[in-house]
Design a protein around this motif. Sequence first.
Motif, PDB file in Angstrom:
ATOM      1  N   LEU A   1       0.830  -1.213   0.000  1.00  0.00           N
ATOM      2  CA  LEU A   1       0.000   0.000   0.000  1.00  0.00           C
ATOM      3  C   LEU A   1       0.859   1.255   0.000  1.00  0.00           C
ATOM      4  N   PHE A   2       1.987   1.197   0.700  1.00  0.00           N
ATOM      5  CA  PHE A   2       2.904   2.340   0.722  1.00  0.00           C
ATOM      6  C   PHE A   2       3.731   2.439  -0.560  1.00  0.00           C
ATOM      7  N   GLY A   3       3.510   1.520  -1.507  1.00  0.00           N
ATOM      8  CA  GLY A   3       4.179   1.603  -2.808  1.00  0.00           C
ATOM      9  C   GLY A   3       5.445   0.795  -2.938  1.00  0.00           C
ATOM     10  N   MET A   4       5.733  -0.055  -1.960  1.00  0.00           N
ATOM     11  CA  MET A   4       6.981  -0.818  -1.989  1.00  0.00           C
ATOM     12  C   MET A   4       6.892  -1.994  -2.957  1.00  0.00           C
ATOM     13  N   GLU A   5       7.979  -2.220  -3.699  1.00  0.00           N
ATOM     14  CA  GLU A   5       8.123  -3.420  -4.520  1.00  0.00           C
ATOM     15  C   GLU A   5       8.712  -4.528  -3.654  1.00  0.00           C
ATOM     16  N   ILE A   6       8.135  -5.716  -3.731  1.00  0.00           N
ATOM     17  CA  ILE A   6       8.618  -6.865  -2.966  1.00  0.00           C
ATOM     18  C   ILE A   6       9.278  -7.861  -3.916  1.00  0.00           C
ATOM     19  N   ILE A   7      10.512  -8.261  -3.587  1.00  0.00           N
ATOM     20  CA  ILE A   7      11.215  -9.287  -4.356  1.00  0.00           C
ATOM     21  C   ILE A   7      11.447 -10.473  -3.429  1.00  0.00           C
ATOM     22  N   TYR A   8      10.764 -11.576  -3.707  1.00  0.00           N
ATOM     23  CA  TYR A   8      10.904 -12.775  -2.877  1.00  0.00           C
ATOM     24  C   TYR A   8      12.265 -13.419  -3.133  1.00  0.00           C
ATOM     25  N   THR A   9      12.919 -13.832  -2.043  1.00  0.00           N
ATOM     26  CA  THR A   9      14.291 -14.321  -2.139  1.00  0.00           C
ATOM     27  C   THR A   9      14.458 -15.556  -1.263  1.00  0.00           C
ATOM     28  N   ASP A  10      15.104 -16.590  -1.779  1.00  0.00           N
ATOM     29  CA  ASP A  10      15.326 -17.774  -0.948  1.00  0.00           C
ATOM     30  C   ASP A  10      16.470 -17.513   0.035  1.00  0.00           C
ATOM     31  N   ARG A  11      16.556 -18.350   1.051  1.00  0.00           N
ATOM     32  CA  ARG A  11      17.500 -18.111   2.142  1.00  0.00           C
ATOM     33  C   ARG A  11      18.956 -18.177   1.692  1.00  0.00           C
ATOM     34  N   THR A  12      19.247 -19.012   0.732  1.00  0.00           N
ATOM     35  CA  THR A  12      20.630 -19.126   0.263  1.00  0.00           C
ATOM     36  C   THR A  12      21.081 -17.835  -0.406  1.00  0.00           C
ATOM     37  N   GLU A  13      20.289 -17.334  -1.332  1.00  0.00           N
ATOM     38  CA  GLU A  13      20.645 -16.102  -2.035  1.00  0.00           C
ATOM     39  C   GLU A  13      20.638 -14.910  -1.095  1.00  0.00           C
ATOM     40  N   TYR A  14      19.755 -14.959  -0.096  1.00  0.00           N
ATOM     41  CA  TYR A  14      19.604 -13.838   0.831  1.00  0.00           C
ATOM     42  C   TYR A  14      20.859 -13.616   1.686  1.00  0.00           C
ATOM     43  N   LYS A  15      21.653 -14.664   1.882  1.00  0.00           N
ATOM     44  CA  LYS A  15      22.787 -14.568   2.798  1.00  0.00           C
ATOM     45  C   LYS A  15      23.787 -13.496   2.397  1.00  0.00           C
ATOM     46  N   ASN A  16      23.969 -13.270   1.081  1.00  0.00           N
ATOM     47  CA  ASN A  16      24.909 -12.235   0.633  1.00  0.00           C
ATOM     48  C   ASN A  16      24.116 -11.075   0.047  1.00  0.00           C
ATOM     49  N   LYS A  17      23.806 -10.117   0.915  1.00  0.00           N
ATOM     50  CA  LYS A  17      22.891  -9.047   0.522  1.00  0.00           C
ATOM     51  C   LYS A  17      23.519  -8.089  -0.485  1.00  0.00           C
ATOM     52  N   GLN A  18      24.817  -7.852  -0.375  1.00  0.00           N
ATOM     53  CA  GLN A  18      25.452  -6.949  -1.325  1.00  0.00           C
ATOM     54  C   GLN A  18      25.440  -7.541  -2.727  1.00  0.00           C
ATOM     55  N   VAL A  19      25.701  -8.838  -2.840  1.00  0.00           N
ATOM     56  CA  VAL A  19      25.639  -9.510  -4.145  1.00  0.00           C
ATOM     57  C   VAL A  19      24.218  -9.448  -4.696  1.00  0.00           C
ATOM     58  N   LEU A  20      23.242  -9.642  -3.819  1.00  0.00           N
ATOM     59  CA  LEU A  20      21.844  -9.591  -4.231  1.00  0.00           C
ATOM     60  C   LEU A  20      21.485  -8.192  -4.742  1.00  0.00           C
ATOM     61  N   PHE A  21      21.924  -7.182  -3.999  1.00  0.00           N
ATOM     62  CA  PHE A  21      21.683  -5.797  -4.415  1.00  0.00           C
ATOM     63  C   PHE A  21      22.329  -5.529  -5.774  1.00  0.00           C
ATOM     64  N   ASP A  22      23.605  -5.938  -5.930  1.00  0.00           N
ATOM     65  CA  ASP A  22      24.329  -5.676  -7.182  1.00  0.00           C
ATOM     66  C   ASP A  22      23.675  -6.395  -8.364  1.00  0.00           C
ATOM     67  N   LYS A  23      23.166  -7.579  -8.122  1.00  0.00           N
ATOM     68  CA  LYS A  23      22.527  -8.355  -9.181  1.00  0.00           C
ATOM     69  C   LYS A  23      21.346  -7.606  -9.787  1.00  0.00           C
ATOM     70  N   HIS A  24      20.581  -6.920  -8.946  1.00  0.00           N
ATOM     71  CA  HIS A  24      19.363  -6.263  -9.404  1.00  0.00           C
ATOM     72  C   HIS A  24      19.534  -4.759  -9.661  1.00  0.00           C
ATOM     73  N   PHE A  25      20.516  -4.128  -9.000  1.00  0.00           N
ATOM     74  CA  PHE A  25      20.563  -2.661  -9.037  1.00  0.00           C
ATOM     75  C   PHE A  25      21.929  -2.089  -9.399  1.00  0.00           C
ATOM     76  N   SER A  26      22.846  -2.898  -9.875  1.00  0.00           N
ATOM     77  CA  SER A  26      24.181  -2.382 -10.198  1.00  0.00           C
ATOM     78  C   SER A  26      24.135  -1.318 -11.291  1.00  0.00           C
ATOM     79  N   ASN A  27      23.119  -1.362 -12.144  1.00  0.00           N
ATOM     80  CA  ASN A  27      23.003  -0.369 -13.220  1.00  0.00           C
ATOM     81  C   ASN A  27      22.031   0.751 -12.886  1.00  0.00           C
TER      82      ASN A  27
END
Length: 301
Positions: free
Chosen positions: A105-131
């Motif tokens: 409702l507040f306008g947030m986008e939700i990206i569901y992530t499994d626990r393995t991928e979630y462990k390295n948050k910087q890699v996850l961020f770079d994968k989706h937002f490096s550009n």
Amino acid sequence: MISFNFYSPEQKISFPDWEKKTIYVSIKRDDMIHPFISGNKWRKLKFNLERALAENKNHLVTFGGAWSNHILATACAGATFGLKTTAFLRSDPGINNPLIAMCRLFGMEIIYTDRTEYKNKQVLFDKHFSNNSNAYFIDEGGHGPLGSKGCEEIISSLQESYDHIFCACGTGTTLAGLQHAVAASGLQTVVHGVPVLKGGDFIHDEVHKIYPSDPVATLHTGYHFGGYAKTKPELLRFIEKFVSNTGIMIEPTYTGKLFFAVNDLISQDYFKPDARILVIHTGGLTGFLGMYERFNLDLGQ
């Protein structure tokens, strides 16, 4: 500088057993800061928001579980200050609950992530937002130096002096800010942390990473009740008694364990007579929605 006016008083509370021992307890009512950006959630977001705006970034990206109050606070803060928000949700795809619905409702986008991928948050961020040069990384729970800097302001805002200050601990960010501000102010106040997870001694290491030269805070690691978001009947009974006798809502994941610890330490004569204790209410009350069925409440059925 972000403009965000709020009210967080120091409220005295008492129980007969505390009065008999002449122990005086007050609550720092950070839960009253805002309905959704409450408690240490606002404190840990404040300087991250200012940094994002200073760097001309308009898209906040953060991380958390399905009942994360930090994610909800970030979603609301984004809507309040005109910023886009995305959360990597450590959850199975398609999971929904009232908190996630409010985030959307507040306008947030939700990206569901499994626990393995979630462990390295910087890699996850770079994968989706490096550009995406507009994206700004905020760690899970607002963890990090900027989060602790916001929590330092609790100490400078206090109207009274205290012998002991207590907070619940998940990442150690709030504890680090409190300990640093107490030490920097030359106060003799003892800062205590109550880890809400098993193996809570790691909190010392997390605090040390943020402020390496600060004195070590006192940890009480025996109040996790089995681990993060775990409960036992004695904890639930205490919460029911506390809420019904004070009118102050607490929940089982953080603040319930915190107040249980303080009450238990008082019962063990841990404090000297006439000790003045401040307990930081860190908000996060929407987390109760995911746990209310554990309580034996009369629902009128």
